[in-house]
Design an enzyme around this catalytic site. Structure first.
Site, mmCIF file in Angstrom:
data_model
loop_
_atom_site.group_PDB
_atom_site.id
_atom_site.type_symbol
_atom_site.label_atom_id
_atom_site.label_comp_id
_atom_site.label_asym_id
_atom_site.label_seq_id
_atom_site.Cartn_x
_atom_site.Cartn_y
_atom_site.Cartn_z
ATOM 1 N N LYS A 70 -12.786 -58.909 -65.723
ATOM 2 C CA LYS A 70 -14.021 -58.295 -66.240
ATOM 3 C C LYS A 70 -13.996 -56.779 -66.036
ATOM 4 C CE LYS A 70 -17.484 -57.463 -63.552
ATOM 5 N NZ LYS A 70 -18.662 -57.330 -62.683
ATOM 6 N N LYS A 123 -16.137 -46.176 -60.100
ATOM 7 C CA LYS A 123 -15.633 -47.529 -59.820
ATOM 8 C C LYS A 123 -14.539 -47.916 -60.816
ATOM 9 C CE LYS A 123 -15.351 -51.606 -57.903
ATOM 10 N NZ LYS A 123 -16.322 -52.667 -57.696
#
Lengths: 294, 294
Positions: free
Chosen positions: A240, A172
């Site tokens: 983030k 990811k």
């Protein structure tokens, strides 16, 4: 006896994914920090549990999709967390985008209780979650991965086992690195088109099917030209994710100047009030660097 | 009477494109700085001319595909250049990637002799040139553009009229801005995959069909994983194009930090001896920033 399934975290993504399981007649035990966000699922037959620990006690396979790594840590390893309620042979699947290191830590902690874990973050946004077309990148116990085939089929389109604990999260991170830097290019390219007095729609026609083609250009570039900066994916969530990738890269002595630039530009965008906008709003931060002379 | 066609510049791209016209039974008068590179075309029936001026005298429509903006200036406006041989009603098409300002200057100079010009740079590489699948981005006289439909059909797949003199070049700048910054992302993403101990082919499988999808990832990313750094498009030509785009952007008071970073990284790659490698070799320059700890 049928596998009992739990779902922790029913925000935008988690809600849509849990709903897909319910609609395929998979009974769920659900928990969310704010109970109100589980109402629709309860109406569809899901049962409420008071804590992540309770979900783990009552079910065999527990999916989790929460917000930040600290939420993952709290819900998993904290008080009344999943670990407290887990026992031998149960499978815990964290689908939150979180840190690879935390995924490894969770894997070890659960192993000590003979439970299995998978880190399985997703890409494909809310549409992918609703339509079951997500890319799911899975790390952790391979047999656990295989045993959940039925659920992967319902939730995703591209589901790939990537390797041990943390490998899903690492994949990811790669996905976010690719998107982050490309978004700079998409926004700079379109800004150049505007400022040079071109018709940006015609320019898009010339460039989007050749060597400059990308999903971001065709999907998010179009939204920029439509002046639509609504969130598909929030700027603040993206910040983030980029921060996580930069932290991991630093641990590997890996310099990623493009990602670092994207991170800084998105921080500037957030500082300008764009945290709740979609990632394509990077266009606005770049415009701000070069205000029109008019 | 049939339109007589000229072709100036028979390097990798120009040769393939001129050859396509010949194979479609369009007779050509050709010129190239080094005559030897026209041999194959002459064998196919093309006629040699001693200078760009001579090509312009003998033909009605003149295509040009040379190297740098200074070559464009020399062949077009210099001694024995196209302008010297041009006359009323003739059409000059410069397909070199060059500066929008130069395209405007050429347009004005030819207009004074009642000749028409088009700037028509291409994207799609040598394969696109051979197969006639180029994207051709056209600026200049719109009627001239329309009158050349027969040639566009042979040379390209996506052929879009973008606007007045220089609009073709501006569109090509957008194309290169998009590619440049995305290449940083592709190379950083793959580098992260390697360094984190992942199987980069599996990672590619997870990420290349979702929101991170791009032509560069699927085409050039694969070459990186194959350790194939041979040129599809030369690093040193790409540095030229990025420099042109940065110059134009500066004139517009436009700050393009992503493009500037890509430019610098490619200059570093060239300094490391990579000027004749393909653009995917940016992977090597980024590796160099973070040498493996082994």
């Amino acid at each position: 006896m049928e596998t009992k399934v739990g779902w922790i975290g029913t925000g935008v993504m988690g809600h849509s994914m849990a709903m897909r399981l319910l609609k395929k007649n998979i009974p769920l035990v659900v928990h969310n920090r704010s109970e109100s966000k589980t109402k629709e699922l309860i109406k569809e037959g899901a049962l409420w549990a008071e804590s992540p620990c309770e979900v783990a006690k009552q079910t065999d396979v527990i999916f989790q999709m929460v917000g930040l790594p600290k939420d993952v840590e709290q819900c998993t390893l904290g008080e009344k967390g999943v670990l407290e309620g887990i026992s031998e042979g149960k499978i815990f699947v964290d689908m939150t985008t979180s840190s690879p290191s935390l995924a490894q830590k969770i894997g070890e902690a659960f192993k000590a209780k003979k439970a299995l874990t998978l880190d399985a973050p997703v890409s494909g946004g809310d549409i992918g979650a609703r339509e079951g077309t997500l890319s799911i990148m899975v790390g952790g116990d391979e047999k656990a991965f295989q045993s959940l085939e039925k659920f992967w089929d319902i939730l995703g389109k591209t589901v790939v086992y990537q390797g041990p604990y943390g490998a899903g999260q690492h994949t990811k991170m790669v996905n976010q690195i690719l998107i982050a830097t490309n978004m700079i290019g998409v926004c700079e390219g379109l800004l150049y088109a505007y400022r040079s007095g071109m018709d940006p729609w015609k320019v898009l026609e010339s460039v989007e099917s050749g060597a400059a083609a990308s999903w971001s250009l065709s999907q998010l570039g179009r939204r920029v030209l439509d002046k639509n900066f609504e969130p598909g994916f929030y700027v603040e969530h993206f910040i983030k994710d980029m921060g996580l990738a930069l932290d991991e890269a630093k641990k590997m002595n890996l310099s990623l100047p493009g990602l670092a630039l994207a991170h800084q530009l998105y921080i500037a965008l957030k500082a300008q009030g764009g945290g709740k906008k979609g990632t394509q709003a990077l266009f606005l931060a770049l415009s701000e660097l070069s205000p029109s002379m008019e």
